[in-house]
Design an enzyme around this catalytic site. Structure first.
Site, short mmCIF file in Angstrom:
data_model
loop_
_atom_site.label_atom_id
_atom_site.label_comp_id
_atom_site.label_asym_id
_atom_site.label_seq_id
_atom_site.Cartn_x
_atom_site.Cartn_y
_atom_site.Cartn_z
N GLU A 1 0.84 -1.20 0.00
CA GLU A 1 0.00 0.00 0.00
C GLU A 1 0.88 1.26 0.00
OE1 GLU A 1 -3.66 1.66 2.80
OE2 GLU A 1 -1.90 0.75 3.73
N LYS B 1 -10.49 -0.74 -1.53
CA LYS B 1 -10.61 -0.92 -0.09
C LYS B 1 -12.02 -0.55 0.36
CE LYS B 1 -8.37 0.23 4.31
NZ LYS B 1 -7.28 0.99 4.96
N CYS C 1 -4.46 -2.96 4.44
CA CYS C 1 -4.17 -2.36 5.74
C CYS C 1 -5.05 -2.98 6.81
CB CYS C 1 -4.35 -0.84 5.66
SG CYS C 1 -3.72 0.06 7.10
#
Length: 527
Positions: free
Chosen positions: A283, A349, A402
């Protein structure tokens, strides 16, 4: 200890609040990667004794009275310690943000502690004599942990059950009950010393039996873990994967990004990719939209040998719906790029970090010049939640960007349809704290829960590969740019938790709540 237990029962007001706050802070040392498990056994009994002597208040005071304050104070102390590492992100911004750091940590811990306060109050409404009361409190604590990991976008960092996952043997039980099941077990075991004191005329043997049964339960957990590690066969795939840890520091300030130079660094640190099926970049490696540097895809295509696919974190531009592009948030995504420079699969995401990637009530905060921590557009937009990604010619995988990896039982895809879990992250915001190691441990539990291997690529650490039993097979040292080559394992048979999710846990909670109501025998003393 009997005198200490009795003193706790009789304590009230600020003294009791301060006692519970300090005890909660000590209990907070049980979180990963500290894993001081005895801290739970030392501190949690005081919660029981405090509720034994808690005053009863009329009206709303029955719910938001002394019993609520006891649980809130304990939880506040716990979460101040558990979440202190989040303050490291304020050092990245610097300036006046540093002045906000202690306020933000205290406020976040207090907000999450409300769940424990409510659990304490509800348990007290169902309080009873004897050993049943620790079951009651454990059930409501576990319910509170599930609630804070689920409602209002959820924030399931440092669930109590992680204290029971200090090694790979202890982790294995999560394949059966998940981290929330371990949370219920941890709460129940930690409360057993409350049954030893005060004596109340009982013999020492009778008082010690529940505590030693708790110790036996932990021994049984470890024994099960050993059995599973030795009996489940794990086989390798034929894939060759390179996980890259590039350390791109420009992610915190897009204005300082030099796209050609960044792409060149990424290509250099990735090395010779001959024979690799997949290369993974983490990321935040692109602190810009690829459209601002059209040559990026061409350079990536030249880097990739035929039949090699790049899986990379990258911001994805939105389709602008207004004349002002700043009003249209982009996506924090994973892109699959083939050797022709074509983007052949994407994932956006879905579970965004509040205040990190988007601002709740953004128009209000912008009055004070406050924006989300992660730079880019005007916040980020959530994806559709479907996390199964299927690049052409490669096994499908479950994409977790994440902190999506901390949501147990919420992978957005059927684990049986995936070959592995891919977690890309940028934990450089928290370098120098326990945050990166803690985040990595949370991700590792998702592999054990589902029976899927885990590939994790991060900007500065912790980058590693793990098999479906949670055994780390290769790892890069944090803070060092470079790469590791791994051969992922095949998935094993879907675990019980992968097949049932959190439904058995929720059923046990419902049963425990019924038992608590039926066994309620003692009224708290009046103020």
């Amino acid at each position: 200890m009997t005198r200490l237990a009795e003193w706790t029962m009789l304590a009230h007001g600020w003294r009791r609040f301060l006692l519970m706050l300090v005890l909660g802070a000590v209990a907070g040392t049980s979180v990963p990667p500290l894993f001081i498990l005895p801290a739970l056994f030392v501190t949690f009994p005081f919660w029981v004794w405090a509720l034994d002597g808690a005053e009863r208040r009329p009206g709303l005071g029955r719910l938001f009275g002394p019993a609520f304050a006891i649980g809130f104070a304990f939880g506040w102390g716990y979460f101040i310690v558990a979440f202190h590492w989040l303050g490291a992100a304020f050092f990245v911004e610097g300036g006046w943000f540093l002045a906000l750091m202690p306020v933000a940590i205290l406020a976040l811990a207090a907000l999450i502690a409300l769940f424990w306060g409510l659990a304490s109050a509800l348990a007290h409404l169902c309080w009873s004599h004897g050993s049943v009361r620790i079951v009651t409190l454990a059930v409501f604590i576990a319910a509170a942990e599930y609630a804070r990991g689920t409602f209002f976008s959820g924030f399931p960092f440092d669930l109590l059950g992680y204290a029971l996952t200090a090694n790979v043997e202890m982790m294995q039980l999560s394949s059966v009950v998940g981290i929330y099941g371990l949370t219920l077990l941890a709460a129940l075991l930690a409360l057993t010393p409350a049954l030893i004191w005060p004596a109340d005329g009982r013999g020492m043997v009778a008082r010690l039996v529940p505590f030693f049964l708790g110790i036996a339960a932990i021994a049984g957990q470890i024994a099960y873990g050993n059995y599973r590690l030795n009996s489940v066969e794990v086989t390798p795939t034929e894939l060759s994967v390179r996980l890259v840890q590039p350390i791109i520091t420009e992610h915190s300030n897009w204005a300082s990004a030099n796209p050609p130079e960044i792409v060149g660094r990424l290509i250099d640190v990735s090395g010779d990719l001959a024979g690799k099926d997949i290369v993974v970049w983490p990321e935040s490696v692109f602190p810009f939209f690829l459209s601002t540097y059209p040559d990026a895809l061409s350079r990536i295509a030249r880097m990739l040998p035929p039949e090699t696919t790049l899986l990379t974190g990258a911001p994805r531009e939105p389709e602008f719906l207004s004349d002002d592009p700043s009003e249209n948030p982009g996506y924090n995504s994973i892109l699959a790029i083939d050797s022709d420079g074509e983007i052949v699969a994407t994932y956006d995401k879905s579970h965004l970090v509040p205040f990190g990637e988007y601002l709740p009530f953004a128009s209000f905060w912008r009055i004070f010049g406050i924006t989300q921590f992660v730079p880019g557009t005007a916040g980020w937009a959530p994806g559709d939640g479907r996390r199964l990604v299927s690049p052409p010619g490669l096994p499908a995988f479950i994409a977790l960007i994440c902190y999506e990896a901390i949501f147990s039982g919420d992978l957005g895809a059927d684990p049986a349809k995936a070959g592995y879990i891919l977690n890309v992250s940028n934990d450089e915001w928290f370098d120098g704290s326990i945050g990166p190691a803690q985040h990595a441990h949370h991700a590792l539990l998702r592999a054990v829960e589902t029976g899927l291997p885990l590939l994790r690529s991060t900007n500065s650490g912790v980058t590693f590969a793990a098999d479906p039993l949670g055994r780390v097979t290769a790892q890069l040292a944090p803070g060092q740019p470079g790469f590791i080559d791994v051969v992922p394992a095949n998935p094993i048979e879907p675990t019980l938790f992968a097949r049932t999710g959190n439904w058995p846990f929720l059923a046990i909670l419902a049963l425990g709540a019924v038992v608590a109501l039926l066994t309620r025998t003692r009224r708290p003393r009046k103020a």
